[in-house]
Scaffold this motif. Structure first.
Motif, PDB file in Angstrom:
ATOM      1  N   VAL C  83       0.865  -1.175   0.000  1.00 54.60           N
ATOM      2  CA  VAL C  83       0.000   0.000   0.000  1.00 54.60           C
ATOM      3  C   VAL C  83       0.897   1.220   0.000  1.00 54.60           C
ATOM      4  O   VAL C  83       1.885   1.278   0.721  1.00 54.60           O
ATOM      5  CB  VAL C  83      -0.911   0.024   1.240  1.00 54.60           C
ATOM      6  N   ASP C  84       0.529   2.154  -0.856  1.00 53.13           N
ATOM      7  CA  ASP C  84       1.324   3.368  -0.987  1.00 53.13           C
ATOM      8  C   ASP C  84       0.657   4.477  -0.186  1.00 53.13           C
ATOM      9  O   ASP C  84      -0.401   4.968  -0.572  1.00 53.13           O
ATOM     10  CB  ASP C  84       1.424   3.741  -2.477  1.00 53.13           C
ATOM     11  N   TYR C  85       1.259   4.854   0.946  1.00 56.08           N
ATOM     12  CA  TYR C  85       0.727   5.991   1.714  1.00 56.08           C
ATOM     13  C   TYR C  85       1.517   7.212   1.321  1.00 56.08           C
ATOM     14  O   TYR C  85       2.533   7.544   1.934  1.00 56.08           O
ATOM     15  CB  TYR C  85       0.824   5.710   3.212  1.00 56.08           C
ATOM     16  N   MET C 164       1.501   1.612 -10.149  1.00 51.49           N
ATOM     17  CA  MET C 164       0.536   1.627  -9.058  1.00 51.49           C
ATOM     18  C   MET C 164       0.871   2.652  -7.988  1.00 51.49           C
ATOM     19  O   MET C 164       0.120   2.837  -7.050  1.00 51.49           O
ATOM     20  CB  MET C 164       0.442   0.226  -8.419  1.00 51.49           C
ATOM     21  N   ARG C 165       1.992   3.306  -8.104  1.00 53.27           N
ATOM     22  CA  ARG C 165       2.280   4.366  -7.131  1.00 53.27           C
ATOM     23  C   ARG C 165       1.273   5.490  -7.289  1.00 53.27           C
ATOM     24  O   ARG C 165       0.831   5.777  -8.404  1.00 53.27           O
ATOM     25  CB  ARG C 165       3.693   4.905  -7.365  1.00 53.27           C
ATOM     26  N   ARG C 166       0.964   6.092  -6.201  1.00 55.02           N
ATOM     27  CA  ARG C 166      -0.108   7.093  -6.270  1.00 55.02           C
ATOM     28  C   ARG C 166       0.329   8.363  -6.975  1.00 55.02           C
ATOM     29  O   ARG C 166      -0.515   9.156  -7.383  1.00 55.02           O
ATOM     30  CB  ARG C 166      -0.621   7.391  -4.871  1.00 55.02           C
ATOM     31  N   ASP C 167       1.637   8.563  -7.095  1.00 53.26           N
ATOM     32  CA  ASP C 167       2.054   9.763  -7.825  1.00 53.26           C
ATOM     33  C   ASP C 167       2.361   9.472  -9.288  1.00 53.26           C
ATOM     34  O   ASP C 167       2.862  10.323  -9.991  1.00 53.26           O
ATOM     35  CB  ASP C 167       3.259  10.409  -7.122  1.00 53.26           C
ATOM     36  N   PHE C 168       2.034   8.286  -9.745  1.00 54.50           N
ATOM     37  CA  PHE C 168       2.207   7.984 -11.171  1.00 54.50           C
ATOM     38  C   PHE C 168       1.137   8.738 -11.952  1.00 54.50           C
ATOM     39  O   PHE C 168      -0.037   8.703 -11.571  1.00 54.50           O
ATOM     40  CB  PHE C 168       2.068   6.479 -11.388  1.00 54.50           C
TER      41      PHE C 168
ATOM     42  N   GLU E 323     -15.668   7.291  -0.781  1.00 55.63           N
ATOM     43  CA  GLU E 323     -16.509   6.318  -1.448  1.00 55.63           C
ATOM     44  C   GLU E 323     -15.722   5.420  -2.400  1.00 55.63           C
ATOM     45  O   GLU E 323     -16.269   4.527  -3.009  1.00 55.63           O
ATOM     46  CB  GLU E 323     -17.629   7.025  -2.201  1.00 55.63           C
ATOM     47  N   LYS E 324     -14.427   5.719  -2.534  1.00 54.06           N
ATOM     48  CA  LYS E 324     -13.596   4.900  -3.405  1.00 54.06           C
ATOM     49  C   LYS E 324     -12.526   4.215  -2.569  1.00 54.06           C
ATOM     50  O   LYS E 324     -12.019   4.804  -1.618  1.00 54.06           O
ATOM     51  CB  LYS E 324     -12.918   5.773  -4.464  1.00 54.06           C
ATOM     52  N   PRO E 325     -12.171   2.984  -2.911  1.00 48.28           N
ATOM     53  CA  PRO E 325     -11.127   2.322  -2.136  1.00 48.28           C
ATOM     54  C   PRO E 325      -9.791   3.032  -2.310  1.00 48.28           C
ATOM     55  O   PRO E 325      -9.465   3.499  -3.404  1.00 48.28           O
ATOM     56  CB  PRO E 325     -11.091   0.908  -2.719  1.00 48.28           C
ATOM     57  N   TYR E 326      -9.045   3.102  -1.220  1.00 47.39           N
ATOM     58  CA  TYR E 326      -7.717   3.713  -1.306  1.00 47.39           C
ATOM     59  C   TYR E 326      -6.753   2.736  -1.946  1.00 47.39           C
ATOM     60  O   TYR E 326      -5.901   3.115  -2.740  1.00 47.39           O
ATOM     61  CB  TYR E 326      -7.240   4.084   0.095  1.00 47.39           C
TER      62      TYR E 326
END
Lengths: 441, 217, 178, 343, 369
Positions: C83-85, C164-168, E323-326
């Motif tokens: 999981v990417d926090y 899948m990184r959130r900053d991609f 409302e969206k999965p993280y």
């Protein structure tokens, strides 16, 4: 055919053609007829197989083109013709082109010795049987060419498998035929067919048996084992399930045919189905008396024959039609069995195929050759050959003794061989490990 | 009829010779083998023309169906499959030609000299006393087990020796044979080795892959 | 019947393997989730880092995993999730172990900084971790030290970045634009 | 291993290792196939059978589809009045997982107020995943799943359906799913009555019924006129007129839209680029570009308080692709605006 | 002595028996496999990323597309994880319907998988056709209940879409007559077939302890002799109410995997029969709680897993309260079961590769995600 052509040319038109011209023309005519028959057989067989196997799988099969889908193979042929012919860039162009021809041509030759009915053998060679198998072995060269010329690993692998399989399974096929040839004492296909008159007992073994055309070889133990072995070998030679390893689509895509398309592919297909037809036909000829059946001999005796030149020609036609009907019926029945097996079984692995051929079928057929010798000894040999002790038994008694003896030998051989073979297949884990003991870690 | 046979003969002879020349002339060794097959086939047809049907069929069966396949197999299995390698003989072709001609002459000269030409071929039924040509299967078989029994046996022994020799060449001793271990075998071996080598190897075995897990203590 | 709860595991681990587990805020299970005003959820940042599971130091991951396997009997490594926090600057890698007799999973988590995501690989011990770790490397760029062949598994080898990184970038990256 | 489960047990499979195998297994298998061959001359018409032909010879023979069968969404309208059940509540657009539903709310041409009807309703069938969520969430039972599955076409763009292509009479749905409709019929019609009250003119009439309703109303008006004074009925079709356009124009428009949006970011002015008709690809592209530009504009133009992003009006052309583009652009712009206001 | 050269062959990505776009880079020595590297990702669509952009409900139809053979099972796993995260109770009747659907799915999956396995061994479609015949019937039932044959999208948070239509039960009862006959017939057709035995006995052996460390799941794990079935180990839904056995193998080869699947179909049938007995008593009026679909779970994470026909199918969700999965992670059984493929094929013949692959039973939609 020679007579007919001679009559037409020299008597009707009075051309005064030389003998060789007449021969040439008559042979050409026979060849034309046979070349027409072969593709038609193939067309019919593909349709027949697809419909049959569909039924076995609770489906309907092709039924859209023409009545009940009869013209489906024609549609397929049209498709084949109109497809683009692709030659891989790295392929050897000429060999790639020649390979399908080399595969198809021998299958056409093989029609030359097939007896369609009484007096309806295109060429009665006295070594017809040998001719049949000699010619069939040529197509292996074609397969090799195809596999090599395609410049594709799958093709090469498929060709190697195909050739290895064909060469290996020719041996059990020949050995099982050897038993039959020993009994008949002739390699001529016409003689072999002639031998199978009678009623469950060949009239050649026991004189005086009513000749209903039912003295087939399968009805004696030697013939039956030979038939089983031969049919299995025929499955392997015709690349049918469970021996369709060279073109195992789930492993090596399409084997040697991988790089072929369009009509060249069609030619391979043609060769394969014609070969299958021929193998079924030869099984019917050798073990099931070809055109032999109730009524054919009687009808033929009334027609024009060398013995009876004054007969009525119509009886020849009738006998021919009935004989051809019996022959084709038997052939298609064998093809049915082929399809049936295809519908029921998975395929063997290539090493298992070799094992089966060399370690099981060949010993079994060798035992059968021994049985055949006993059969011949009891039925045909007299005091000269050292079988004087059997004479007092009379024809039927000798036949019965031979039957019981060979039956016992063959059944025993079958069970013993199967058990031994089964044991060798089931190697325990420890034995496997013993094989690999002392290996580098 | 004569004419037809002669035409066919010359065609066949041309095929055999042409194919033979191509065998030595083409660079690609696979093509060379294929031409050889053509040549064999022509010889078979020639036998047929001589009305030696049995020989013709055996020629096809043995040479075209078996020997040539063996040749092809041998080439494909031992050389680069593409078959583009240079052929060594090709450099001194004149030497090869010389040797070939000499050998051929050595064979053909006595034949030519000893042959009495212009014999009228026998026509009509063969008389009982006259020796028949060995062409059919039956005669051949009788010949093998009567007149030429010794030759036949010697040939059989020779073939057997060749067979055994081939097996010896191809056979590898069991422990030298390359065998790829399957996963189960590898695992079993490792397990046994661990058992025998050290009883207190449990610590090092902890990090070994596929460590046997104590399921029910 | 294995019945180690997450808290029991933490206690046992502190006893047997001191210094492996990291202290974390426990997650308080709210009886009723507070209804939030729509559109305002961005205002307060969710507290991701509170957890009831055991968080271990990245370098000691193997010790903890072997401890789970041998001492607790949790032999079956079922899942590795990343999981990417992004806001916390962390990757959390969630290892999920099962006992083959019965019961729920034991979870251990590893937290590594986003700029140096290095974790020891479990593949030499559990060959089954192979694809999990390759997937995590491919999609998140987690480097598993000691993995025999850490190469991309889904994306092609020339692919740049970790999707899948959130900053991609979600849109308009160079592959979509063409 | 001896694990006992509470209900049931662990069964170690019997591999038949000690059996003598002399080919009887193969014969058994062949017997099974033979049995099927014999049985293949009858049809497998019953679920309890395991043999018999189970092929459905499709174009000639069709199985009756179950009521619940769902293929692509359709819109319902009342058979007689032609009133659409849809009120443009945007529930389906919101729930649609692949985001293929695009709705434009109808507005009163005089007052500009929203009317409970969709001016345009577009579903991209080519991207629809047939999940049925739209039909499930629709509070007015207006959107339903069709049973028609022969949708193949030579032109990809034809799979973008506009309101006229989507509309089906209620009777059609009643025919394919009688019990489903019976359950909701009463409430659906009740809700329809409510929304019809708030509709004006021909807005909310299914496109294929417009002419008919017009004629009906005219007839009604005439018959009324014979009794009373003629009432003026302004007929202004909500469906836009046709305008010929090329894809070049669409591209041009896209660029214009993008530029305009960019400009907006700078000066905070208002512009309403018209999304033109044309090649749908170009139009879609235009929409995406416009949307992106609008978003960017909203992001960058944080200083200016009243950034009015590009909000294209109802499309000029009748080409549905262009309209789709317009709707998309509008929605994106709206979203951008919302975000702007939030931040 | 005679030496052979090693040859590299690419089986796939376009190959008849790789079950999709899947490539195996095979190094062979003659016909013996020396090394095998599975290569995939041709169908990768970043399913997990897509899920992070969608709302929780919108993800439901996307899970259908994971293992497109068993959409019902995927639905169940996803519904369960969201229910766990949010804390939704499922009405009893809905639970029964779920179990019914998932067990039917198991039968259809195994029928298809075994058919394909035998096809890979070279049978010409017959076992597959028989399996497909039964599968068609089950798909008809699915269509009746959910509206679609394969992409069912039947489950909702806290229930299912709708109750069974009245025509469903008679057909299901007919089917329950046909299925045992089908299993018997299938066994007669294949289980003792000498050719099948030759092809599968001792092929692709995965020893017991390695099966654990390789993390394989489902029938593959059980065929290796480990009685691990999530329905027993961690009974979810209402599986603790049913009697059923867990078949395990003894050797761990392809033949065991084949037999285990056949037996699992029988056990599923047993469960279905019990469901039918208990279903009429089960209560629950609102099996489709429409109000609960727009969920906003509290911050936290949850993992739920089921015994899908192919093995442990798990979903891991992290919620940030929106409302969206993280984060949304799928633990796909096909994907993990592929791990030992390379090692399992080593030392066998080329023809065995496809059989071993077939015995693992993969679906590329789930492997590549």
């Amino acid at each position: 055919m020679y007579d007919v052509v001679d009559y037409v040319l020299n008597t009707t038109f009075n051309l005064g053609a030389a003998g060789w011209v007449v021969s040439l023309i008559s042979y050409l005519m026979i060849a034309t007829v046979l070349f027409l028959v072969a593709p038609l057989q193939m067309l019919f067989l593909t349709y027949y197989e697809r419909r049959l196997i569909a039924r076995m799988q609770d489906r309907v099969g092709p039924n859209r083109v023409g009545p009940e889908g009869m013209f489906q193979p024609v549609a397929d042929a049209v498709k084949m013709f109109t497809k683009e012919d692709i030659i891989p860039a790295a392929a050897d162009k000429w060999v790639h082109l020649l390979a399908p021809l080399v595969v198809v041509a021998p299958t056409m030759f093989m029609f030359a010795v097939l007896p369609w009915g009484p007096g309806m053998t295109p060429i009665d060679m006295h070594i017809g049987l040998l001719f049949f198998f000699a010619v069939s072995s040529i197509s292996a060269v074609g397969l090799m060419m195809a596999g090599w010329a395609s410049y594709n690993k799958f093709s090469l692998l498929g060709a190697m498998r195909a050739v290895a399989q064909m060469v290996s399974y020719e041996i059990p096929a020949m050995l099982s035929l050897l038993a039959i040839v020993m009994i008949t004492g002739s390699l001529s296909i016409v003689d072999i067919v002639q031998w199978q008159g009678g009623l469950f007992i060949s009239s050649s073994d026991v004189a005086g048996v009513p000749n209903w055309g039912l003295g087939w070889f399968v009805f004696n133990p030697v013939g039956f084992l030979a038939f089983a072995a031969f049919f299995i070998a025929a499955l392997a030679e015709g690349e049918r399930t469970p021996f369709d390893i060279p073109e195992a689509d789930s492993e090596i895509v399409a084997g040697y045919m991988t790089e072929y398309s369009g009509m060249k592919f069609g030619l391979f297909f043609l060769a394969q189905y014609v070969l299958n037809f021929l193998l079924c036909a030869i099984t019917a000829v050798i073990f099931f008396g070809a055109w032999q059946g109730p009524g054919v001999n009687e009808l033929y005796a009334l027609g024009i024959t060398p013995d009876n030149p004054d007969g009525n020609g119509w009886f020849n036609v009738l006998a021919g039609v009935l004989g051809a009907f019996y022959f084709l019926f038997k052939t298609y029945a064998f093809f049915f069995v082929m399809v049936w097996i295809r519908g029921a079984f998975p395929r063997l692995r290539v090493d298992q195929l070799m094992d089966f051929g060399w370690k099981y079928l060949i010993p079994l057929t060798l035992v059968n050759v021994f049985s055949a010798a006993i059969w011949v000894g009891f039925n045909n040999w007299g005091a000269n050959e050292g079988f004087g002790f059997a004479e007092p038994l009379g024809d039927l008694g000798r036949w019965a003794v031979a039957f019981v003896l060979t039956l016992a030998i063959n059944i025993a051989a079958y069970i013993v061989m199967t058990r031994i073979y089964g044991e060798t297949r089931r190697v325990t884990f420890d034995e496997q490990l013993a094989d690999t003991a002392g290996l580098p870690s | 009829m004569e004419l037809l046979i002669q035409i066919i003969f010359f065609l066949l002879a041309a095929l055999i010779l042409g194919a033979g020349v191509m065998v030595v002339a083409v660079r690609n060794i696979i093509h060379s083998a294929l031409w050889l097959i053509g040549s064999f086939f022509g010889v078979g047809a020639l036998y047929l023309l001589l009305e030696a049907e049995f020989l013709a069929v055996v020629q096809v069966l043995v040479y075209v169906g078996a020997v040539s396949i063996l040749i092809l197999f041998a080439i494909m299995l031992t050389r680069d499959v593409s078959g583009q390698g240079e052929r060594l003989l090709f450099q001194r072709w004149w030497l090869a030609l010389l040797v070939a001609i000499t050998l051929f002459a050595a064979v053909i000269t006595p034949t030519l000299l000893a042959q009495s030409w212009n014999v009228v071929p026998p026509t009509g039924p063969i008389e009982p006393g006259q020796p028949t040509g060995i062409a059919g299967a039956l005669e051949l078989g009788r010949g093998f087990v009567h007149e030429f029994l010794l030759h036949f046996e010697i040939a059989g022994v020779l073939l057997l020796v060749a067979l055994i020799g081939a097996i010896v060449i191809a056979f590898e001793e069991r422990n030298r044979r390359r065998k790829v271990l399957t996963l189960a075998e590898e695992h079993e071996l490792r397990k046994r080795r661990e058992q025998t080598s050290d009883a207190n190897a449990s610590e090092s075995a902890l990090s070994a892959p596929g460590h046997p897990i104590s399921q029910s203590e | 019947m294995p019945s180690i709860t997450a808290t029991a595991l933490r206690e046992r681990m502190e006893r047997d393997l001191p210094g492996v587990a990291v202290a974390t805020r426990p997650r308080v299970v709210e009886a009723e989730s507070k209804p939030k005003a729509k559109g305002k959820h961005a205002a307060e940042r969710p507290d991701f880092l509170a957890t009831n599971d055991t968080v271990v130091v990245a370098d000691r991951l193997r010790d903890a995993a072997i401890y789970l396997r041998d001492a607790c009997g949790y032999t079956y490594l079922s899942d590795i999730a990343v999981v990417d926090y992004l806001d916390d600057g962390l990757f959390e890698i969630v290892y999920r172990f099962y006992h083959l007799d019965d019961g729920d999973a034991l979870v251990i988590k590893v937290r590594v900084p986003r700029d140096a995501p290095n974790v020891p690989s479990l593949t030499p011990i559990w060959p089954g971790a192979d694809f999990h770790e390759r997937e995590a490397f491919d999609l998140f760029g987690i480097v598993f030290e000691g993995h025999p062949s850490l190469i991309r598994i889904y994306m092609w080898d020339e692919f740049e970045g970790y999707p899948m990184r959130r900053d991609f970038p979600k849109q308009g990256d160079k592959y979509i634009d063409e | 291993m001896t694990i006992q489960f509470e209900r049931g047990k662990v069964v170690v499979i019997d591999r038949g290792a000690r059996k003598l195998r002399v080919g009887q297994g193969m014969l058994k298998g062949m017997a099974v196939v033979w049995h099927h061959w014999l049985k293949s001359f009858q049809k497998l018409d019953n679920f309890s059978k395991t043999a018999g032909v189970f092929t459905v010879e499709y174009p000639d023979e069709r199985i009756k589809l179950p009521e619940a069968y769902r293929n692509m969404p359709i819109l319902l309208y009342d058979d007689e009045t032609g009133q659409e059940l849809c009120t443009a509540c945007f529930q389906c657009q919101r729930v649609c997982p692949p985001q293929v539903i695009h709705i434009n709310q109808a507005r009163n041409p005089e007052t500009g107020k929203a009317i409970p009807a969709a001016a345009e309703f577009i579903i991209e069938y080519d991207a629809c995943m047939s999940c049925g969520f739209c039909a499930e969430v629709c509070p007015f039972d207006s959107i339903k799943m069709d049973h028609e599955f022969e949708l193949s076409t030579e032109d990809h763009a034809e799979l973008t359906m506009n309101k006229a292509q989507l509309s089906r009479p209620v009777s059609y749905y009643e025919r394919i799913a009688p019990t489903f409709w019976a359950e909701v019929k009463a409430s659906a019609y009740k809700k329809l009555q409510n929304s019809v009250k708030r509709r004006v003119d021909l807005i909310g009439i299914a496109p294929q019924m417009v002419e008919k309703v017009k004629a009906m109303r005219a007839a009604a008006a005439e018959s009324e006129a014979t009794e009373a004074a003629p009432s003026s009925a302004p007929t202004k079709p909500s469906a836009a007129e046709t305008s010929p356009a090329t894809d070049k124009a669409a591209k041009l428009a896209a660029i214009r839209a993008a530029n305009a949006a960019k400009q907006d970011a700078g000066n905070g002015g208002t512009s309403t680029p018209e999304a033109p008709a044309g090649d749908d690809k170009a139009a879609k592209l235009a929409a995406i570009r416009a949307a992106n530009a609008a978003k960017k504009a909203a992001e960058s133009g944080e200083g200016s308080a009243s950034v009015a992003p590009a909000a294209p009006e109802a499309p000029a052309g009748d080409d549905k692709a262009a309209r789709l583009a317009a709707i998309r652009a509008a929605n994106a712009a709206k979203k951008a605006k919302d975000e702007q206001e939030n931040s | 002595m005679i030496k052979t050269e090693e040859l590299q062959i690419n089986i796939g990505p376009q190959h008849p028996s790789t079950h999709g776009v899947f490539r195996m880079l095979v190094t062979v020595d003659g016909e013996t496999i020396v090394d095998l590297v599975p290569v995939f990702g041709y169908l990768h669509r970043n399913h997990e990323q897509i899920a992070e952009v969608n709302t929780y409900l919108q993800n439901m139809p996307y899970t259908d597309r994971l293992d497109y053979f068993n959409s019902m099972a995927n639905n169940q796993a996803y519904a369960m994880v969201v229910e766990k995260l949010v804390g939704i109770e499922v009405p009893e009747r809905a639970e029964y319907l779920r179990v019914l659907m998932v067990e039917l799915t198991r039968i259809l999956n195994h029928a298809g998988a075994l058919g394909f396995l035998i096809n890979d061994m070279g049978a010409w479609q017959t076992p597959l056709a028989f399996g497909m015949r039964e599968r068609e019937k089950i798909l008809d039932l699915f269509e009746m209940a959910s509206g679609a044959r394969m992409m069912c999208n039947y489950f909702r948070f806290g229930g299912v879409v709708r109750d069974l239509p009245p025509a469903f039960m008679p057909l299901l009862k007919d089917l329950l007559v046909a299925l045992p006959a089908f299993f018997d017939e299938f066994e007669r057709l294949l289980c003792e077939n000498e050719i099948l035995l030759q092809r599968s006995e001792g092929v692709g052996v995965l020893p017991k302890d390695l099966a654990i460390s390789y993390s394989v799941t489902g029938p593959v794990l059980r065929a290796s002799g480990i009685p691990y079935d999530i329905r027993k180990a961690e009974p979810y839904s209402i599986y603790d109410r049913f009697d059923f056995d867990v078949p395990v193998g003894s050797v761990g080869d392809v033949y065991d995997r084949f037999l285990v699947r056949v037996e699992e179909m029988r056990q599923s049938l047993r469960i279905i029969e019990q469901v039918l007995e208990q279903l009429p008593d089960a209560e629950g009026d609102h099996i489709n709680p429409k109000a609960k679909q727009n969920v906003r779970p509290p911050v936290g994470d949850a993992y739920a897993r089921i015994e899908s026909p192919k093995g442990e199918l798990g979903f891991y969700l992290v919620s940030d309260g929106s409302e969206k999965p993280y984060r949304y992670k799928v633990r796909a059984p096909s994907f993990i079961n592929l791990t030992p493929l390379g090692d399992m094929c080593r030392g066998y013949k080329v023809a065995d590769v496809v059989v071993i692959l077939g015995s693992i039973d993969i679906v590329m939609g789930e492997v590549d995600r």
